[in-house]
Design a protein around this motif. Structure first.
Motif, PDB file in Angstrom:
ATOM      1  N   GLY A 193       3.465 -10.942  -3.494  1.00 44.85           N
ATOM      2  CA  GLY A 193       4.690 -11.558  -2.995  1.00 44.85           C
ATOM      3  C   GLY A 193       5.898 -10.652  -2.981  1.00 44.85           C
ATOM      4  N   ASN A 194       5.751  -9.394  -3.369  1.00 40.53           N
ATOM      5  CA  ASN A 194       6.880  -8.464  -3.426  1.00 40.53           C
ATOM      6  C   ASN A 194       6.855  -7.446  -2.292  1.00 40.53           C
ATOM      7  N   GLY A 195       6.060  -7.699  -1.278  1.00 41.08           N
ATOM      8  CA  GLY A 195       5.921  -6.749  -0.182  1.00 41.08           C
ATOM      9  C   GLY A 195       7.223  -6.442   0.533  1.00 41.08           C
ATOM     10  N   ASP A 196       8.138  -7.428   0.611  1.00 39.80           N
ATOM     11  CA  ASP A 196       9.390  -7.236   1.341  1.00 39.80           C
ATOM     12  C   ASP A 196      10.330  -6.248   0.666  1.00 39.80           C
ATOM     13  N   ILE A 197      10.162  -6.058  -0.623  1.00 43.71           N
ATOM     14  CA  ILE A 197      11.098  -5.173  -1.329  1.00 43.71           C
ATOM     15  C   ILE A 197      10.502  -3.782  -1.568  1.00 43.71           C
ATOM     16  N   ILE A 198       9.269  -3.593  -1.136  1.00 45.73           N
ATOM     17  CA  ILE A 198       8.627  -2.288  -1.298  1.00 45.73           C
ATOM     18  C   ILE A 198       8.852  -1.472  -0.027  1.00 45.73           C
ATOM     19  N   PRO A 199       9.347  -0.235  -0.144  1.00 47.44           N
ATOM     20  CA  PRO A 199       9.588   0.603   1.042  1.00 47.44           C
ATOM     21  C   PRO A 199       8.321   0.772   1.888  1.00 47.44           C
ATOM     22  N   GLY A 200       8.502   0.842   3.195  1.00 50.23           N
ATOM     23  CA  GLY A 200       7.377   0.956   4.114  1.00 50.23           C
ATOM     24  C   GLY A 200       6.491   2.151   3.840  1.00 50.23           C
ATOM     25  N   VAL A 201       7.104   3.292   3.492  1.00 50.06           N
ATOM     26  CA  VAL A 201       6.315   4.495   3.259  1.00 50.06           C
ATOM     27  C   VAL A 201       5.419   4.330   2.033  1.00 50.06           C
ATOM     28  N   ILE A 202       5.905   3.616   1.018  1.00 50.36           N
ATOM     29  CA  ILE A 202       5.098   3.352  -0.173  1.00 50.36           C
ATOM     30  C   ILE A 202       3.928   2.447   0.183  1.00 50.36           C
ATOM     31  N   LYS A 203       4.207   1.416   0.986  1.00 52.30           N
ATOM     32  CA  LYS A 203       3.144   0.502   1.405  1.00 52.30           C
ATOM     33  C   LYS A 203       2.104   1.236   2.247  1.00 52.30           C
ATOM     34  N   TYR A 204       2.568   2.163   3.078  1.00 48.94           N
ATOM     35  CA  TYR A 204       1.631   2.937   3.904  1.00 48.94           C
ATOM     36  C   TYR A 204       0.628   3.692   3.034  1.00 48.94           C
ATOM     37  N   PHE A 205       1.126   4.364   2.004  1.00 52.11           N
ATOM     38  CA  PHE A 205       0.217   5.130   1.143  1.00 52.11           C
ATOM     39  C   PHE A 205      -0.712   4.208   0.352  1.00 52.11           C
ATOM     40  N   ILE A 206      -0.225   3.051  -0.022  1.00 55.33           N
ATOM     41  CA  ILE A 206      -1.087   2.083  -0.705  1.00 55.33           C
ATOM     42  C   ILE A 206      -2.176   1.595   0.256  1.00 55.33           C
ATOM     43  N   TYR A 207      -1.787   1.320   1.499  1.00 56.77           N
ATOM     44  CA  TYR A 207      -2.769   0.925   2.509  1.00 56.77           C
ATOM     45  C   TYR A 207      -3.822   2.016   2.691  1.00 56.77           C
ATOM     46  N   CYS A 208      -3.368   3.259   2.724  1.00 58.18           N
ATOM     47  CA  CYS A 208      -4.293   4.376   2.943  1.00 58.18           C
ATOM     48  C   CYS A 208      -5.365   4.423   1.864  1.00 58.18           C
ATOM     49  N   PHE A 209      -4.950   4.372   0.604  1.00 57.80           N
ATOM     50  CA  PHE A 209      -5.913   4.529  -0.484  1.00 57.80           C
ATOM     51  C   PHE A 209      -6.727   3.260  -0.714  1.00 57.80           C
ATOM     52  N   ALA A 210      -6.266   2.150  -0.127  1.00 60.59           N
ATOM     53  CA  ALA A 210      -7.075   0.923  -0.161  1.00 60.59           C
ATOM     54  C   ALA A 210      -8.051   0.897   1.014  1.00 60.59           C
ATOM     55  N   GLY A 211      -7.908   1.874   1.915  1.00 63.10           N
ATOM     56  CA  GLY A 211      -8.718   1.861   3.127  1.00 63.10           C
ATOM     57  C   GLY A 211      -9.634   3.064   3.268  1.00 63.10           C
ATOM     58  N   ILE A 212     -10.085   3.630   2.147  1.00 65.97           N
ATOM     59  CA  ILE A 212     -11.003   4.774   2.213  1.00 65.97           C
ATOM     60  C   ILE A 212     -12.288   4.387   2.916  1.00 65.97           C
ATOM     61  N   GLY A 213     -12.772   3.181   2.628  1.00 62.70           N
ATOM     62  CA  GLY A 213     -13.942   2.659   3.337  1.00 62.70           C
ATOM     63  C   GLY A 213     -15.146   3.590   3.278  1.00 62.70           C
ATOM     64  N   PRO A 214     -15.879   3.718   4.377  1.00 63.71           N
ATOM     65  CA  PRO A 214     -17.110   4.521   4.399  1.00 63.71           C
ATOM     66  C   PRO A 214     -16.893   6.019   4.222  1.00 63.71           C
ATOM     67  N   LEU A 215     -15.639   6.475   4.236  1.00 62.83           N
ATOM     68  CA  LEU A 215     -15.386   7.909   4.072  1.00 62.83           C
ATOM     69  C   LEU A 215     -15.807   8.409   2.690  1.00 62.83           C
ATOM     70  N   TRP A 216     -16.059   7.481   1.762  1.00 62.92           N
ATOM     71  CA  TRP A 216     -16.513   7.895   0.428  1.00 62.92           C
ATOM     72  C   TRP A 216     -17.787   8.734   0.532  1.00 62.92           C
TER      73      TRP A 216
END
Length: 359
Positions: free
Chosen positions: A114-137
Protein backbone atom coordinates in the motif's frame (compact mmCIF):
# COMPACT_ATOMS: atom_id res chain seq x y z
CA UNK A 1 30.25 -32.29 -37.37
CA UNK A 2 27.09 -31.17 -35.60
CA UNK A 3 25.23 -33.53 -33.33
CA UNK A 4 21.74 -33.04 -34.68
CA UNK A 5 20.09 -35.03 -31.90
CA UNK A 6 21.54 -32.57 -29.36
CA UNK A 7 20.22 -29.60 -31.33
CA UNK A 8 16.80 -31.22 -31.57
CA UNK A 9 16.70 -32.13 -27.89
CA UNK A 10 17.86 -28.65 -26.85
CA UNK A 11 15.24 -26.74 -28.80
CA UNK A 12 12.65 -29.36 -27.87
CA UNK A 13 13.24 -28.62 -24.20
CA UNK A 14 13.11 -24.86 -24.89
CA UNK A 15 9.68 -25.31 -26.49
CA UNK A 16 8.71 -27.46 -23.52
CA UNK A 17 9.79 -24.62 -21.20
CA UNK A 18 7.38 -22.31 -23.04
CA UNK A 19 4.57 -24.86 -22.72
CA UNK A 20 5.42 -25.41 -19.06
CA UNK A 21 5.20 -21.72 -18.24
CA UNK A 22 1.80 -21.38 -19.91
CA UNK A 23 0.48 -24.04 -17.53
CA UNK A 24 2.59 -23.01 -14.55
CA UNK A 25 1.33 -19.41 -14.28
CA UNK A 26 -2.16 -20.78 -13.47
CA UNK A 27 -1.01 -23.64 -11.19
CA UNK A 28 -3.24 -24.69 -8.31
CA UNK A 29 -0.63 -26.23 -6.01
CA UNK A 30 1.00 -23.14 -4.55
CA UNK A 31 4.05 -22.76 -6.79
CA UNK A 32 4.92 -19.05 -6.70
CA UNK A 33 3.98 -17.27 -9.92
CA UNK A 34 3.56 -13.71 -11.16
CA UNK A 35 -0.23 -13.72 -11.53
CA UNK A 36 -3.18 -14.66 -9.36
CA UNK A 37 -5.50 -16.09 -11.98
CA UNK A 38 -7.36 -19.32 -11.18
CA UNK A 39 -6.50 -22.23 -13.44
CA UNK A 40 -7.74 -25.75 -14.04
CA UNK A 41 -6.21 -28.05 -11.38
CA UNK A 42 -6.23 -31.05 -13.72
CA UNK A 43 -3.85 -29.22 -16.06
CA UNK A 44 -1.21 -29.34 -13.33
CA UNK A 45 -0.50 -32.95 -14.27
CA UNK A 46 1.69 -31.61 -17.08
CA UNK A 47 3.75 -29.67 -14.55
CA UNK A 48 4.35 -32.75 -12.43
CA UNK A 49 5.38 -34.81 -15.45
CA UNK A 50 7.82 -32.18 -16.74
CA UNK A 51 9.32 -30.20 -13.89
CA UNK A 52 11.68 -32.71 -12.24
CA UNK A 53 13.70 -33.53 -15.37
CA UNK A 54 13.57 -30.87 -18.08
CA UNK A 55 16.11 -28.47 -16.58
CA UNK A 56 18.53 -31.16 -15.33
CA UNK A 57 18.42 -32.60 -18.84
CA UNK A 58 19.15 -29.17 -20.32
CA UNK A 59 22.26 -28.84 -18.13
CA UNK A 60 23.34 -32.32 -19.22
CA UNK A 61 23.07 -31.26 -22.87
CA UNK A 62 24.94 -28.04 -22.12
CA UNK A 63 27.79 -30.03 -20.62
CA UNK A 64 28.06 -32.25 -23.71
CA UNK A 65 28.00 -29.24 -26.03
CA UNK A 66 30.65 -27.48 -23.95
CA UNK A 67 33.04 -30.42 -24.39
CA UNK A 68 32.64 -30.26 -28.16
CA UNK A 69 33.07 -26.47 -28.14
CA UNK A 70 36.29 -26.64 -26.12
CA UNK A 71 37.80 -29.06 -28.61
CA UNK A 72 37.83 -26.16 -31.10
CA UNK A 73 38.83 -23.23 -28.89
CA UNK A 74 40.78 -22.41 -25.76
CA UNK A 75 39.14 -21.99 -22.39
CA UNK A 76 39.80 -18.25 -22.51
CA UNK A 77 38.19 -17.92 -25.95
CA UNK A 78 35.24 -20.01 -24.83
CA UNK A 79 34.63 -17.98 -21.68
CA UNK A 80 34.98 -14.64 -23.50
CA UNK A 81 32.38 -15.70 -26.05
CA UNK A 82 29.99 -16.95 -23.36
CA UNK A 83 30.27 -13.65 -21.50
CA UNK A 84 29.16 -11.82 -24.64
CA UNK A 85 26.47 -14.23 -25.80
CA UNK A 86 25.10 -15.53 -22.49
CA UNK A 87 26.10 -13.58 -19.38
CA UNK A 88 25.47 -10.10 -20.79
CA UNK A 89 22.00 -11.02 -22.16
CA UNK A 90 21.10 -12.69 -18.85
CA UNK A 91 21.89 -9.47 -16.98
CA UNK A 92 20.64 -6.98 -19.57
CA UNK A 93 17.43 -8.97 -19.89
CA UNK A 94 16.59 -8.27 -16.26
CA UNK A 95 16.61 -4.52 -16.88
CA UNK A 96 15.28 -4.44 -20.45
CA UNK A 97 12.34 -6.84 -20.18
CA UNK A 98 12.45 -8.50 -16.75
CA UNK A 99 10.98 -5.44 -15.06
CA UNK A 100 7.63 -6.12 -16.72
CA UNK A 101 7.24 -9.43 -14.88
CA UNK A 102 7.84 -7.53 -11.64
CA UNK A 103 5.26 -4.95 -12.68
CA UNK A 104 2.70 -7.68 -13.37
CA UNK A 105 3.50 -9.34 -10.04
CA UNK A 106 2.81 -6.05 -8.26
CA UNK A 107 -0.48 -5.70 -10.15
CA UNK A 108 -1.75 -8.95 -8.63
CA UNK A 109 0.17 -8.91 -5.33
CA UNK A 110 0.96 -5.51 -3.86
CA UNK A 111 4.69 -5.76 -3.24
CA UNK A 112 4.77 -2.34 -1.54
CA UNK A 113 2.05 -3.03 1.05
CA UNK A 114 0.00 0.00 0.00
CA UNK A 115 2.99 2.37 0.00
CA UNK A 116 3.66 2.29 -3.73
CA UNK A 117 2.60 5.93 -4.20
CA UNK A 118 5.32 7.25 -1.94
CA UNK A 119 8.14 5.16 -3.38
CA UNK A 120 10.13 6.89 -6.17
CA UNK A 121 9.60 5.42 -9.64
CA UNK A 122 13.26 4.58 -10.13
CA UNK A 123 13.28 2.56 -6.89
CA UNK A 124 10.16 0.69 -7.97
CA UNK A 125 11.76 -0.01 -11.35
CA UNK A 126 14.75 -1.73 -9.76
CA UNK A 127 12.47 -3.70 -7.45
CA UNK A 128 10.44 -4.79 -10.48
CA UNK A 129 13.64 -5.82 -12.25
CA UNK A 130 14.90 -8.09 -9.49
CA UNK A 131 11.42 -9.53 -9.00
CA UNK A 132 11.35 -10.34 -12.71
CA UNK A 133 14.49 -12.45 -13.24
CA UNK A 134 12.24 -15.29 -14.34
CA UNK A 135 13.80 -17.96 -16.60
CA UNK A 136 17.05 -15.99 -16.89
CA UNK A 137 18.21 -17.85 -13.77
CA UNK A 138 19.16 -20.77 -16.05
CA UNK A 139 21.82 -18.68 -17.80
CA UNK A 140 23.24 -17.47 -14.47
CA UNK A 141 23.40 -21.04 -13.24
CA UNK A 142 24.98 -22.22 -16.50
CA UNK A 143 27.69 -19.57 -16.25
CA UNK A 144 28.50 -20.75 -12.73
CA UNK A 145 28.88 -24.26 -14.17
CA UNK A 146 31.33 -22.87 -16.74
CA UNK A 147 33.42 -21.31 -13.97
CA UNK A 148 33.46 -24.56 -11.99
CA UNK A 149 34.53 -26.43 -15.12
CA UNK A 150 37.38 -23.99 -15.81
CA UNK A 151 38.62 -24.49 -12.26
CA UNK A 152 38.50 -28.28 -12.61
CA UNK A 153 40.31 -28.10 -15.96
CA UNK A 154 43.11 -26.10 -14.35
CA UNK A 155 43.48 -28.75 -11.66
CA UNK A 156 43.02 -31.72 -14.00
CA UNK A 157 45.42 -30.57 -16.73
CA UNK A 158 45.91 -34.09 -18.09
CA UNK A 159 42.15 -34.58 -18.47
CA UNK A 160 42.12 -37.70 -16.31
CA UNK A 161 38.47 -37.20 -15.40
CA UNK A 162 37.51 -37.39 -19.06
CA UNK A 163 39.47 -40.63 -19.43
CA UNK A 164 37.75 -41.96 -16.31
CA UNK A 165 34.37 -40.98 -17.70
CA UNK A 166 35.01 -43.05 -20.82
CA UNK A 167 34.94 -46.21 -18.67
CA UNK A 168 31.30 -45.70 -17.71
CA UNK A 169 29.13 -48.77 -18.30
CA UNK A 170 25.45 -49.65 -17.83
CA UNK A 171 25.84 -50.44 -14.13
CA UNK A 172 27.55 -47.11 -13.50
CA UNK A 173 24.84 -45.27 -15.45
CA UNK A 174 22.17 -46.82 -13.25
CA UNK A 175 24.07 -46.22 -10.01
CA UNK A 176 24.73 -42.57 -10.87
CA UNK A 177 21.14 -41.94 -9.79
CA UNK A 178 22.45 -42.04 -6.20
CA UNK A 179 25.03 -39.34 -6.97
CA UNK A 180 22.34 -37.24 -8.65
CA UNK A 181 20.15 -37.59 -5.55
CA UNK A 182 23.02 -36.55 -3.27
CA UNK A 183 23.83 -33.57 -5.52
CA UNK A 184 20.25 -32.33 -5.15
CA UNK A 185 20.96 -31.68 -1.47
CA UNK A 186 24.15 -29.66 -1.99
CA UNK A 187 24.78 -25.91 -2.46
CA UNK A 188 21.14 -24.85 -2.74
CA UNK A 189 20.45 -21.16 -2.14
CA UNK A 190 18.19 -20.68 0.92
CA UNK A 191 15.72 -18.07 -0.36
CA UNK A 192 15.87 -18.26 -4.17
CA UNK A 193 15.53 -22.03 -4.38
CA UNK A 194 15.61 -22.09 -8.17
CA UNK A 195 19.42 -21.80 -7.98
CA UNK A 196 20.08 -25.47 -7.24
CA UNK A 197 23.85 -25.34 -7.70
CA UNK A 198 24.54 -28.93 -6.69
CA UNK A 199 22.40 -30.90 -9.10
CA UNK A 200 22.65 -28.51 -12.03
CA UNK A 201 26.43 -28.18 -11.95
CA UNK A 202 26.75 -31.93 -11.41
CA UNK A 203 24.54 -32.72 -14.41
CA UNK A 204 26.58 -30.27 -16.49
CA UNK A 205 29.82 -31.99 -15.47
CA UNK A 206 28.35 -35.43 -16.20
CA UNK A 207 27.54 -34.19 -19.69
CA UNK A 208 31.05 -32.84 -20.14
CA UNK A 209 33.03 -35.78 -18.76
CA UNK A 210 30.82 -38.78 -19.54
CA UNK A 211 28.15 -38.20 -22.17
CA UNK A 212 30.44 -36.41 -24.61
CA UNK A 213 31.93 -39.85 -25.34
CA UNK A 214 30.25 -41.22 -28.44
CA UNK A 215 30.36 -44.84 -27.25
CA UNK A 216 28.51 -43.90 -24.05
CA UNK A 217 25.79 -42.15 -26.01
CA UNK A 218 25.54 -45.33 -28.08
CA UNK A 219 25.19 -47.29 -24.83
CA UNK A 220 22.40 -44.99 -23.68
CA UNK A 221 20.74 -45.40 -27.06
CA UNK A 222 20.95 -49.19 -26.77
CA UNK A 223 19.14 -49.22 -23.42
CA UNK A 224 16.75 -46.36 -24.14
CA UNK A 225 13.64 -48.49 -23.57
CA UNK A 226 14.91 -49.56 -20.17
CA UNK A 227 15.55 -45.96 -19.14
CA UNK A 228 12.25 -44.80 -20.64
CA UNK A 229 10.33 -47.48 -18.78
CA UNK A 230 11.94 -46.56 -15.46
CA UNK A 231 11.40 -42.86 -16.22
CA UNK A 232 7.70 -43.33 -16.91
CA UNK A 233 7.15 -45.49 -13.82
CA UNK A 234 9.00 -43.09 -11.51
CA UNK A 235 7.18 -40.16 -13.15
CA UNK A 236 3.78 -41.70 -12.44
CA UNK A 237 4.79 -42.47 -8.87
CA UNK A 238 6.15 -38.92 -8.39
CA UNK A 239 2.90 -37.40 -9.70
CA UNK A 240 0.67 -39.59 -7.53
CA UNK A 241 2.83 -39.20 -4.43
CA UNK A 242 3.12 -35.40 -4.57
CA UNK A 243 -0.20 -34.59 -6.26
CA UNK A 244 -1.77 -31.50 -4.74
CA UNK A 245 1.51 -30.40 -3.14
CA UNK A 246 3.90 -27.69 -4.23
CA UNK A 247 6.23 -29.86 -6.31
CA UNK A 248 8.91 -27.12 -6.37
CA UNK A 249 9.55 -27.16 -2.62
CA UNK A 250 13.12 -28.18 -1.83
CA UNK A 251 12.03 -31.08 0.37
CA UNK A 252 10.13 -32.54 -2.58
CA UNK A 253 12.95 -31.90 -5.05
CA UNK A 254 15.35 -33.74 -2.75
CA UNK A 255 13.18 -36.83 -2.53
CA UNK A 256 14.77 -39.99 -4.01
CA UNK A 257 11.86 -40.64 -6.38
CA UNK A 258 12.10 -37.08 -7.75
CA UNK A 259 15.75 -37.52 -8.63
CA UNK A 260 15.25 -41.01 -10.03
CA UNK A 261 12.59 -39.56 -12.32
CA UNK A 262 14.92 -36.72 -13.36
CA UNK A 263 17.87 -39.00 -14.04
CA UNK A 264 16.22 -41.80 -15.97
CA UNK A 265 14.08 -39.47 -18.08
CA UNK A 266 17.23 -37.54 -19.01
CA UNK A 267 18.91 -40.77 -20.09
CA UNK A 268 15.80 -41.88 -21.98
CA UNK A 269 15.59 -38.61 -23.88
CA UNK A 270 19.24 -38.75 -24.87
CA UNK A 271 18.80 -42.29 -26.16
CA UNK A 272 15.49 -41.70 -27.91
CA UNK A 273 16.57 -38.53 -29.69
CA UNK A 274 19.80 -40.21 -30.78
CA UNK A 275 17.72 -42.95 -32.43
CA UNK A 276 14.80 -41.02 -33.88
CA UNK A 277 15.85 -37.39 -34.18
CA UNK A 278 19.50 -37.40 -35.24
CA UNK A 279 18.64 -35.56 -38.45
CA UNK A 280 18.53 -31.97 -39.62
CA UNK A 281 15.30 -30.52 -40.93
CA UNK A 282 14.28 -27.02 -42.02
CA UNK A 283 12.56 -26.57 -38.67
CA UNK A 284 15.71 -27.79 -36.89
CA UNK A 285 17.83 -25.18 -38.66
CA UNK A 286 15.28 -22.51 -37.80
CA UNK A 287 15.11 -23.45 -34.12
CA UNK A 288 18.83 -24.09 -33.68
CA UNK A 289 19.56 -20.44 -34.41
CA UNK A 290 16.64 -19.07 -32.42
CA UNK A 291 16.16 -21.33 -29.40
CA UNK A 292 18.26 -19.11 -27.13
CA UNK A 293 16.35 -16.01 -28.24
CA UNK A 294 13.03 -17.77 -27.73
CA UNK A 295 14.13 -18.77 -24.24
CA UNK A 296 15.10 -15.19 -23.34
CA UNK A 297 11.99 -13.57 -24.84
CA UNK A 298 9.22 -16.05 -24.13
CA UNK A 299 8.40 -15.12 -20.55
CA UNK A 300 8.09 -11.41 -21.35
CA UNK A 301 5.75 -12.20 -24.25
CA UNK A 302 3.74 -14.57 -22.06
CA UNK A 303 3.41 -12.04 -19.22
CA UNK A 304 2.41 -9.30 -21.64
CA UNK A 305 -0.47 -11.22 -23.21
CA UNK A 306 -1.58 -12.81 -19.95
CA UNK A 307 -1.82 -9.37 -18.35
CA UNK A 308 -3.64 -7.78 -21.31
CA UNK A 309 -6.11 -10.64 -21.75
CA UNK A 310 -6.96 -10.75 -18.06
CA UNK A 311 -7.29 -6.95 -17.98
CA UNK A 312 -9.66 -6.60 -20.92
CA UNK A 313 -11.40 -9.96 -21.36
CA UNK A 314 -13.20 -12.52 -19.26
CA UNK A 315 -12.32 -15.92 -20.69
CA UNK A 316 -13.00 -19.19 -18.86
CA UNK A 317 -9.85 -20.79 -17.42
CA UNK A 318 -9.52 -23.58 -20.00
CA UNK A 319 -9.84 -21.10 -22.87
CA UNK A 320 -7.05 -19.04 -21.33
CA UNK A 321 -4.57 -21.90 -21.82
CA UNK A 322 -5.40 -22.43 -25.48
CA UNK A 323 -5.51 -18.73 -26.34
CA UNK A 324 -2.07 -18.23 -24.83
CA UNK A 325 -0.68 -21.26 -26.65
CA UNK A 326 -1.89 -19.86 -29.96
CA UNK A 327 -0.58 -16.38 -29.17
CA UNK A 328 2.82 -17.69 -28.11
CA UNK A 329 3.10 -19.77 -31.27
CA UNK A 330 2.44 -16.70 -33.41
CA UNK A 331 3.92 -13.84 -31.42
CA UNK A 332 7.17 -15.33 -30.10
CA UNK A 333 8.72 -15.64 -33.59
CA UNK A 334 7.45 -12.14 -34.38
CA UNK A 335 9.06 -10.80 -31.19
CA UNK A 336 12.33 -12.38 -32.27
CA UNK A 337 12.14 -10.83 -35.74
CA UNK A 338 11.58 -7.41 -34.23
CA UNK A 339 14.25 -7.55 -31.52
CA UNK A 340 16.87 -9.15 -33.79
CA UNK A 341 16.64 -6.12 -36.09
CA UNK A 342 17.29 -3.50 -33.41
CA UNK A 343 21.00 -2.58 -33.13
CA UNK A 344 22.52 -2.69 -29.64
CA UNK A 345 19.32 -4.17 -28.16
CA UNK A 346 19.82 -7.41 -30.12
CA UNK A 347 23.36 -7.65 -28.77
CA UNK A 348 22.41 -6.90 -25.18
CA UNK A 349 19.31 -9.08 -25.14
CA UNK A 350 20.00 -11.90 -27.61
CA UNK A 351 23.80 -11.95 -27.86
CA UNK A 352 23.69 -11.19 -31.61
CA UNK A 353 26.77 -9.15 -32.53
CA UNK A 354 27.04 -9.67 -36.27
CA UNK A 355 25.88 -6.99 -38.66
CA UNK A 356 23.14 -9.11 -40.12
CA UNK A 357 20.46 -10.84 -38.08
CA UNK A 358 20.25 -14.63 -38.13
CA UNK A 359 18.74 -15.89 -41.35
Amino acid sequence: MRKHYLDNLRYGIVLLVVFYHIIYIFNSVGVITNVSIPGVPQMDVFLFMIYPWFMPCLFLISGISTRYALEKQTGKQFLKKRVKTLLIPSIAGIFLIGWFSGFVTNHYNDMFAGNGDIIPGVIKYFIYCFAGIGPLWYIHQLFIAYLVLILIRKIDKKDKLYALGSKTNLIVLVLLVVAVWISSMLFNTPLIEVYRHGIYVFMFLLGYYIFSHEHIINLVEKYKYLFLGIGIITGIFFTLYFWGENYSLMKNLQHPITNAFAWFMSLALLGCTKTWFDKEYHFTKYMRKRSFAFYVLHYFVLMLFTYLIDLYFDFPPMAFYFILMILMTVMLPIAYEIVSRIPIIRSLLLGIYNEKKVK
